[in-house]
Design a protein around this motif. Structure first.
Motif, PDB file in Angstrom:
ATOM      1  N   ASN A 142       0.828  -1.217   0.000  1.00  0.00           N
ATOM      2  CA  ASN A 142       0.000   0.000   0.000  1.00  0.00           C
ATOM      3  C   ASN A 142       0.858   1.262   0.000  1.00  0.00           C
ATOM      4  O   ASN A 142       0.570   2.225  -0.709  1.00  0.00           O
ATOM      5  CB  ASN A 142      -0.928   0.022   1.225  1.00  0.00           C
ATOM      6  N   ALA A 143       1.941   1.216   0.826  1.00  0.00           N
ATOM      7  CA  ALA A 143       2.811   2.393   0.923  1.00  0.00           C
ATOM      8  C   ALA A 143       3.491   2.659  -0.420  1.00  0.00           C
ATOM      9  O   ALA A 143       3.537   3.807  -0.889  1.00  0.00           O
ATOM     10  CB  ALA A 143       3.849   2.178   2.020  1.00  0.00           C
ATOM     11  N   ILE A 144       3.985   1.590  -1.066  1.00  0.00           N
ATOM     12  CA  ILE A 144       4.656   1.755  -2.368  1.00  0.00           C
ATOM     13  C   ILE A 144       3.648   2.281  -3.393  1.00  0.00           C
ATOM     14  O   ILE A 144       3.954   3.175  -4.190  1.00  0.00           O
ATOM     15  CB  ILE A 144       5.281   0.421  -2.828  1.00  0.00           C
ATOM     16  N   SER A 145       2.443   1.729  -3.332  1.00  0.00           N
ATOM     17  CA  SER A 145       1.411   2.159  -4.276  1.00  0.00           C
ATOM     18  C   SER A 145       1.067   3.641  -4.062  1.00  0.00           C
ATOM     19  O   SER A 145       0.883   4.390  -5.026  1.00  0.00           O
ATOM     20  CB  SER A 145       0.195   1.249  -4.082  1.00  0.00           C
ATOM     21  N   GLU A 146       1.006   4.080  -2.799  1.00  0.00           N
ATOM     22  CA  GLU A 146       0.695   5.486  -2.517  1.00  0.00           C
ATOM     23  C   GLU A 146       1.815   6.410  -2.981  1.00  0.00           C
ATOM     24  O   GLU A 146       1.560   7.497  -3.515  1.00  0.00           O
ATOM     25  CB  GLU A 146       0.445   5.686  -1.023  1.00  0.00           C
ATOM     26  N   ILE A 147       3.060   5.940  -2.800  1.00  0.00           N
ATOM     27  CA  ILE A 147       4.197   6.767  -3.249  1.00  0.00           C
ATOM     28  C   ILE A 147       4.154   6.901  -4.776  1.00  0.00           C
ATOM     29  O   ILE A 147       4.366   7.977  -5.340  1.00  0.00           O
ATOM     30  CB  ILE A 147       5.537   6.165  -2.764  1.00  0.00           C
ATOM     31  N   GLY A 148       3.848   5.791  -5.437  1.00  0.00           N
ATOM     32  CA  GLY A 148       3.732   5.812  -6.896  1.00  0.00           C
ATOM     33  C   GLY A 148       2.631   6.758  -7.345  1.00  0.00           C
ATOM     34  O   GLY A 148       2.803   7.541  -8.289  1.00  0.00           O
ATOM     35  N   TYR A 149       1.496   6.702  -6.633  1.00  0.00           N
ATOM     36  CA  TYR A 149       0.372   7.569  -6.973  1.00  0.00           C
ATOM     37  C   TYR A 149       0.747   9.036  -6.762  1.00  0.00           C
ATOM     38  O   TYR A 149       0.440   9.908  -7.588  1.00  0.00           O
ATOM     39  CB  TYR A 149      -0.843   7.190  -6.125  1.00  0.00           C
ATOM     40  N   ALA A 150       1.465   9.283  -5.642  1.00  0.00           N
ATOM     41  CA  ALA A 150       1.883  10.662  -5.351  1.00  0.00           C
ATOM     42  C   ALA A 150       2.801  11.180  -6.449  1.00  0.00           C
ATOM     43  O   ALA A 150       2.666  12.332  -6.896  1.00  0.00           O
ATOM     44  CB  ALA A 150       2.586  10.713  -3.997  1.00  0.00           C
TER      45      ALA A 150
END
Lengths: 270, 282
Positions: free
Chosen positions: A22-30
């Protein structure tokens, strides 16, 4: 019948794995959000979707001008606190007069950018998360899309740009007010005039110190805006979800500011 | 004369085979993960027609609407609006196409930080270079059409449910779209206000010759405004026909939906008991 343990190491590992993904996905989204916001800023005019100066100005007023009273109070308090603490500590060595060095460096390099970042994260980052989260659950973002308005251009680029301009400006203001607050205390405690105090401040600090503080505040501005938007865009579950996203955005933004501050200091002083 | 070609409830000449197809959906299939939400949907809506999409909760009608709006990409199949396959359009082309579409969302989706007037003006401000005075005249004209005159300076929070829907309609038609989509336009309104919204939809079609797609589960509204009704159930089209033919459909699930009869599943006592005692008895 086989049962799955809910508290075993496997479950813990699974939760850790999910949190990491989830954290990696959020960083990617950011990152993609930041890229898209900059895309609209540069190319929006050629894509018939210009970023409106009036929207940026409106955001700048909310983020910057409306924060001035509370920032002034906090910065002055920090200046006074630093002066008091500095004089008290240096008195042990009989070097109270050198308090100006401590005030000059700690205000411009650390305290002013930090307090400004934390204040803007609490006021404007959370407001951004709440606004976007509410718009998401009331279908306002879908409405923007079907009207033919790119939501990132309309909702993200203006506050991002306003933060990039206003957070360093607020930091500069915080530096001046904190130095003045410290100066008033020093002039009372050490019988030093304000003119002499500011002369010493200028002697003890350099342009590099100022750029250090302003450079950090620029990064904080981007972090606050992106974290606010990412959390707002992830809202699910109605009003309670908006509340959760708002809290999460403040916690994430302040954590990011403090960690970035440490990394920045480390890299700057290499 | 075919039933579909007779004048509609507003006296408007209904769509017929001689009018252009405005919306064409072919073999549309959509999955959410493993779950198939829409299965092989095919439908055509012709210019000037009012198509009502009906179905119970979870029937896939909102998903179908989102496809028609270009908010979702299908797993398979195509959606063409005004002759354009919307899933192959560039962002710029899609933006141009969206200027020919209007959408009235279920809850209105008015921007809460703007006045009603600014909400209605937003598409004009974003997509045209008209001067402010002209835009304001257009805004007041559309507010008159939806019977909301004088409310332009109010904030959305100050409006009643019916007024919110009317403001949403005014915003949806401000650019004189060729296609108007309405998501549950009369849901949550009392019968009198719901009836006035139905009349508004018919008036908009009569005034602007729009093609209108309405998603609703309100039987009375559907029967009052539709030229044709598409009944969805579990992601499939049960029937797509004129109002009379749908009313007389022999399909039991269509009759259940129209007559508000709940589907009563047959209960297997053993399976029911096992479900209740899951994890306790083995």
């Amino acid at each position: 019948m086989a049962t799955v343990s809910k508290g075993g190491p496997a479950a813990l590992l699974e939760r850790l794995g999910r949190a990491t993904i989830n954290a990696i996905s959020e960083i990617g989204y950011a990152a993609s959000l930041l890229w898209e916001a900059l895309y609209w800023l540069v190319l929006g005019h050629f894509r018939k979707q210009p970023v409106r100066v009036s929207h940026v100005f409106e955001q700048a007023m909310q983020i910057g001008v409306a924060a001035l009273p509370i920032l002034t109070v906090l910065s002055a308090t920090i200046g006074v606190m630093l002066a008091l603490q500095g004089i008290h500590t240096l008195a042990i060595f009989g070097a109270e007069e050198r308090v100006t060095t401590g005030i000059a460096l700690s205000v411009s390099r650390e305290f002013a950018p930090l307090i400004t970042g934390i204040l803007v994260a609490g006021r404007s980052g959370s407001a951004l998360a709440a606004r976007i989260g509410t718009m998401r659950i009331t279908q306002e973002i879908d409405a923007l899309r079907v009207i033919g308005i790119a939501p990132v251009r309309f909702l993200v680029t203006p506050p991002l740009l306003a933060m990039i301009v206003m957070v360093p400006a607020l930091t500069l203001w915080a530096i001046l007010v904190a130095l003045l607050g410290g100066g008033l205390l020093v002039s009372m405690e050490l019988d030093m005039t304000l003119a002499v105090y500011f002369e010493r401040i200028l002697e003890d600090s350099s342009l590099d110190d100022l750029l250090h503080g302003l450079g950090k505040s620029l990064i904080f501005a981007v972090l606050i805006a992106v974290i606010g938007v990412v959390n707002g865009a992830a809202v699910t579950g109605g009003a309670e979800g908006v509340g959760r996203a708002t809290t999460r955005s403040v916690v994430h933004a302040i954590s990011a500011i403090v960690i970035t501050d440490m990394i920045f200091v480390f890299l700057w002083t290499l | 004369m075919r039933d579909a070609d007779k004048p509609g409830p507003d006296g408007h000449e209904k769509t017929g085979p001689h009018r252009d197809a405005v919306i064409e959906v072919e073999n549309l299939v959509t999955h959410y993960g493993e779950h198939r939400v829409l299965n092989d949907i095919n439908l055509t809506v012709r210019a000037g027609e009012i198509l009502v999409i009906m179905g119970g909760s979870g029937s896939g009608k909102s998903t179908l609407l989102n496809h028609l709006l270009g908010l979702l990409n299908p797993t398979h199949g195509t959606v063409r609006l005004l002759g354009e396959d919307i899933n192959t359009l560039s962002l710029l082309e899609m933006t141009d196409l969206r200027r020919k579409m209007g959408v009235a969302f279920q809850g209105g989706a008015l921007f809460s930080s703007m006045t009603v007037g600014d909400n209605i003006l937003l598409p004009l401000r974003e997509h045209t270079r008209l001067d402010e005075q002209t835009m304001r005249i257009m805004m007041r004209l559309k507010m008159e059409v939806v019977n909301l005159a004088g409310a332009e300076d109010l904030m959305p929070a100050e409006l009643s449910g019916g007024m919110i829907k009317r403001a949403a309609f005014a915003r949806a038609v401000i650019m004189d779209p060729q296609i108007l989509f309405c998501d549950e336009p009369s849901a949550g309104l009392d019968p009198i206000v719901a009836s006035s919204i139905d009349k508004l939809i018919l008036d908009l079609r009569a005034a602007f010759d729009m093609t209108i797609v309405v998603v609703t589960h309100e039987r009375e509204s559907a029967l009052a405004i539709a030229d044709r009704i598409c009944v969805l159930d579990r992601g499939e089209i049960l029937v797509l026909d004129t109002v009379e033919n749908v009313k007389n459909s022999p399909e039991p699930r269509v009759q259940d939906l129209l007559n508000r009869r709940a589907e009563v599943p047959e209960v297997d006592p053993d399976a029911y008991l096992a479900r209740l005692t899951r994890g306790i008895l083995s």
